[in-house]
Design a protein around this motif. Sequence first.
Motif, PDB file in Angstrom:
ATOM      1  N   HIS A 170     -49.205 -23.838  14.220  1.00 55.73           N
ATOM      2  CA  HIS A 170     -47.934 -23.708  14.928  1.00 55.73           C
ATOM      3  C   HIS A 170     -48.014 -22.589  15.965  1.00 55.73           C
ATOM      4  O   HIS A 170     -48.666 -21.565  15.760  1.00 55.73           O
ATOM      5  CB  HIS A 170     -46.798 -23.418  13.951  1.00 55.73           C
ATOM      6  CG  HIS A 170     -46.445 -24.576  13.073  1.00 55.73           C
ATOM      7  ND1 HIS A 170     -46.076 -25.795  13.577  1.00 55.73           N
ATOM      8  CD2 HIS A 170     -46.421 -24.703  11.714  1.00 55.73           C
ATOM      9  CE1 HIS A 170     -45.821 -26.630  12.576  1.00 55.73           C
ATOM     10  NE2 HIS A 170     -46.035 -25.994  11.431  1.00 55.73           N
ATOM     11  N   LEU A 171     -47.310 -22.796  17.090  1.00 56.55           N
ATOM     12  CA  LEU A 171     -47.243 -21.766  18.118  1.00 56.55           C
ATOM     13  C   LEU A 171     -46.529 -20.536  17.574  1.00 56.55           C
ATOM     14  O   LEU A 171     -45.570 -20.646  16.801  1.00 56.55           O
ATOM     15  CB  LEU A 171     -46.505 -22.297  19.348  1.00 56.55           C
ATOM     16  CG  LEU A 171     -47.213 -23.408  20.137  1.00 56.55           C
ATOM     17  CD1 LEU A 171     -46.261 -24.026  21.147  1.00 56.55           C
ATOM     18  CD2 LEU A 171     -48.457 -22.878  20.828  1.00 56.55           C
ATOM     19  N   LEU A 172     -46.993 -19.367  18.004  1.00 52.48           N
ATOM     20  CA  LEU A 172     -46.403 -18.117  17.553  1.00 52.48           C
ATOM     21  C   LEU A 172     -45.119 -17.825  18.336  1.00 52.48           C
ATOM     22  O   LEU A 172     -44.911 -18.376  19.427  1.00 52.48           O
ATOM     23  CB  LEU A 172     -47.408 -16.981  17.722  1.00 52.48           C
ATOM     24  CG  LEU A 172     -48.669 -17.109  16.845  1.00 52.48           C
ATOM     25  CD1 LEU A 172     -49.686 -16.048  17.203  1.00 52.48           C
ATOM     26  CD2 LEU A 172     -48.299 -17.032  15.365  1.00 52.48           C
ATOM     27  N   PRO A 173     -44.252 -16.986  17.816  1.00 53.21           N
ATOM     28  CA  PRO A 173     -42.988 -16.675  18.501  1.00 53.21           C
ATOM     29  C   PRO A 173     -43.217 -16.184  19.931  1.00 53.21           C
ATOM     30  O   PRO A 173     -44.097 -15.357  20.183  1.00 53.21           O
ATOM     31  CB  PRO A 173     -42.381 -15.566  17.631  1.00 53.21           C
ATOM     32  CG  PRO A 173     -42.941 -15.808  16.268  1.00 53.21           C
ATOM     33  CD  PRO A 173     -44.334 -16.303  16.502  1.00 53.21           C
ATOM     34  N   GLY A 174     -42.446 -16.725  20.856  1.00 51.49           N
ATOM     35  CA  GLY A 174     -42.545 -16.344  22.253  1.00 51.49           C
ATOM     36  C   GLY A 174     -43.558 -17.127  23.057  1.00 51.49           C
ATOM     37  O   GLY A 174     -43.595 -17.039  24.284  1.00 51.49           O
ATOM     38  N   VAL A 175     -44.402 -17.899  22.367  1.00 50.15           N
ATOM     39  CA  VAL A 175     -45.420 -18.703  23.057  1.00 50.15           C
ATOM     40  C   VAL A 175     -44.956 -20.151  23.118  1.00 50.15           C
ATOM     41  O   VAL A 175     -44.635 -20.751  22.089  1.00 50.15           O
ATOM     42  CB  VAL A 175     -46.786 -18.625  22.341  1.00 50.15           C
ATOM     43  CG1 VAL A 175     -47.797 -19.539  23.029  1.00 50.15           C
ATOM     44  CG2 VAL A 175     -47.288 -17.193  22.293  1.00 50.15           C
ATOM     45  N   THR A 176     -44.902 -20.684  24.314  1.00 54.02           N
ATOM     46  CA  THR A 176     -44.627 -22.108  24.497  1.00 54.02           C
ATOM     47  C   THR A 176     -45.835 -22.706  25.209  1.00 54.02           C
ATOM     48  O   THR A 176     -46.237 -22.221  26.269  1.00 54.02           O
ATOM     49  CB  THR A 176     -43.370 -22.340  25.350  1.00 54.02           C
ATOM     50  OG1 THR A 176     -42.298 -21.564  24.833  1.00 54.02           O
ATOM     51  CG2 THR A 176     -42.986 -23.815  25.342  1.00 54.02           C
ATOM     52  N   ALA A 177     -46.434 -23.723  24.621  1.00 57.86           N
ATOM     53  CA  ALA A 177     -47.634 -24.326  25.210  1.00 57.86           C
ATOM     54  C   ALA A 177     -47.638 -25.814  24.937  1.00 57.86           C
ATOM     55  O   ALA A 177     -47.095 -26.281  23.927  1.00 57.86           O
ATOM     56  CB  ALA A 177     -48.895 -23.675  24.641  1.00 57.86           C
ATOM     57  N   GLY A 178     -48.246 -26.548  25.833  1.00 54.31           N
ATOM     58  CA  GLY A 178     -48.318 -27.993  25.662  1.00 54.31           C
ATOM     59  C   GLY A 178     -49.496 -28.571  26.407  1.00 54.31           C
ATOM     60  O   GLY A 178     -50.219 -27.869  27.125  1.00 54.31           O
ATOM     61  N   ASP A 179     -49.679 -29.859  26.246  1.00 57.49           N
ATOM     62  CA  ASP A 179     -50.789 -30.558  26.876  1.00 57.49           C
ATOM     63  C   ASP A 179     -50.460 -30.852  28.338  1.00 57.49           C
ATOM     64  O   ASP A 179     -49.307 -31.075  28.695  1.00 57.49           O
ATOM     65  CB  ASP A 179     -51.071 -31.868  26.138  1.00 57.49           C
ATOM     66  CG  ASP A 179     -52.426 -32.441  26.494  1.00 57.49           C
ATOM     67  OD1 ASP A 179     -53.422 -32.013  25.888  1.00 57.49           O
ATOM     68  OD2 ASP A 179     -52.487 -33.298  27.385  1.00 57.49           O
ATOM     69  N   ILE A 180     -51.471 -30.849  29.170  1.00 58.51           N
ATOM     70  CA  ILE A 180     -51.268 -31.072  30.602  1.00 58.51           C
ATOM     71  C   ILE A 180     -50.968 -32.538  30.910  1.00 58.51           C
ATOM     72  O   ILE A 180     -50.490 -32.873  31.987  1.00 58.51           O
ATOM     73  CB  ILE A 180     -52.493 -30.573  31.395  1.00 58.51           C
ATOM     74  CG1 ILE A 180     -52.077 -30.101  32.787  1.00 58.51           C
ATOM     75  CG2 ILE A 180     -53.566 -31.639  31.514  1.00 58.51           C
ATOM     76  CD1 ILE A 180     -51.393 -28.769  32.798  1.00 58.51           C
ATOM     77  N   GLY A 181     -51.275 -33.429  29.974  1.00 57.40           N
ATOM     78  CA  GLY A 181     -50.975 -34.842  30.167  1.00 57.40           C
ATOM     79  C   GLY A 181     -52.169 -35.649  30.641  1.00 57.40           C
ATOM     80  O   GLY A 181     -53.320 -35.222  30.531  1.00 57.40           O
TER      81      GLY A 181
END
Length: 681
Positions: free
Chosen positions: A240-251
């Motif tokens: 799971h992403l840590l607090p404050g980090v938002t990340a995702g796949d480029i697609g």
Amino acid sequence: MSKNNALNRLNLIQDHISQPTGPIDLANERSNASFNVEHMYWLFCGSKEFAKALSDAYQMILRDPDLYIPGGHSFDMTQPQQRELVQRQIFRYQKVHKTLKDPLLCKALEFAMCNYSEAYSMRTYVHNTLFRQSIEFFGTKEQKDEWMDDVLNWRIIGCFAMTELGHSSFIRGLETTATYDKVHDEFIINSPTLTATKWWIGMAGQTATHTVAICQTIIDSESYGINWFVVPLRDRKTGHLLPGVTAGDIGAKFGRHGLDSGWIQFSNVRIPRKNMLMKWSKVTEDGKYIPPQNPAIAYTTLIGERLTVLTGTQNALGKALTIACRYGCVRRQSVDDGQIMNYQTYYVSLVPCVASIYVINVVDRIIKIQWEELIKQIHTNQAEFLKNVTDIHALSSGLKGTITWWGSEMLERCRRALGGHAYSAYNAIGPAIGDWGVNTTGGGDNFVLLQQTARYLISSYEKMVQGKRLSGSVEYFNNIKQFSKIVKSDLLNEEQLYDMKYNLNMYTWLIGQKLQYLFSILSQSQEDPSVTWNNNQVSLIRLSELYSFRYCLSKYIQGLSNYQNSIPEFQNLCPILTKLGQLWSIHLIHESLKEFLEEGYFGKDQANIVENAYFRMCKELRKEIIPLVDAWGYPDFVLQAPLGKFDGDVYKEYFNTVRAAPGCIGIPSYWEDYIKPLTDP
């Protein structure tokens, strides 16, 4: 076409299909070799010992159910399946690697895996080169003691967060901030704008647990420039992403579906001050900033990253050229059913590309030794390191921009060489173009890289004008004024062009002309310097290309001289290596004919001499095109292209591959809803 000609053509085609000529054609092509192909394979690998280890490594992959792709074709896998496969390969490799006692075999297995899978190569490259080397280059002893064991054993999986949505290689313009909080002795990592989103970051989409993020350093509301920070991204147990980090796949991408390229946004993420990599620049507990001795230090990791493009070019383009050249010798067309490789338009397109791979191989080996020696100076002689790092930074930027553009051109030539078959993913050219597109744009804009080189060239020329002696890759600038006294070329016949040093001197002359012209404009302009620079940007970028190609030719000449004094097996290869270098040097002159003519250096007759020599050398080396690509040693399972099969029986393999594809034969799922109502109302 007359009836008899049409009938003869049909008979030829029928014979060609019923009794494939491909194996015979390639056997005949291989009999033309004027050199020992096995010895050339040793040379291309760097040594006989590594060549043997690499062959063993390929066999290990074939026999391993997790490293090898079993059954079917990887191009038929979905993106999630490819991602899982690549991570399974990494997981398996780590286990196998720990059991191997031979360092050479370890190195060969890693190299073989990178040849086999572009996505595997990029995943391990992001972690092992970009992330790990950032800590090695910029971390203190204490920081390396804390992190390196976990990094080496993949208990931490890292990525490299440089590029941003609104910024690529212009790292001074990056927006992500690291603001020091004295009260808590922490940095606060933040993405203040949408364009500050870290973008196109390999392994950030799904995998990486940590990143080295390049951020603007803010202390007491004042910016102190960019620095490097280790930032945790995901919980190592849960993912799971840590607090404050938002990340995702480029697609969806054009290539590398097995690599989870992603984006990252930081929202007031707090990290300890010690997570700033502080070997060269430091922030003390009370908020004092201690800058590095040389600003170029900030680019150290990027130098190594940019130089890897030489190895990447050999691997990606070597495979594509092997496929295209074998197909060109197997494919028969026209009334007489001749090999399409014998058409001038075909072989003139591909033969210089094959020659360039040999040139790049030699240059790669020389510059790697130079870079490794320079890296050692970080620990033994930092003053010498700082003295030389600016030159190799400019060189690495120029080589990456120039070679990747030339690589894109080579891939396009391979695509055209395969005709319509290039659009089949099974023949590996289309996916290679997608992968190469990611390679040339995802890591930065080549225009920016080549301008970095141009600024170094102009500043170096200015130092020379001021009477200072230059060294490194621009040492020849010291003699530029002597070359500038020459008004016209003394080229009288083709034989002169077979002297690589003669061609190198002509290229040096052309660089000198451009340098003097651009320096005069930039130094005498009354406009804003940035306006003048922009108005001459195309010429400045071309200057960087000429400098980069000249460097490659000069190092090839040096490498060839080394081989002439090497072991007998390598000495015996010098005649064919000389021909390849001759063609490459003439290719450079041929590609620059417009500029030589514009400068008045060549006349029409001299331009004709260059063109005739170019075509003659291409035709001569066409005879050995198959032995030359065979010497690169790519097994069929690595090429993953039926049309590039070693034995030449390409059409049977191609057809069987297509038949085995999911859904090749059968009723589509949408028949009842959208076809039957039309055909059976």
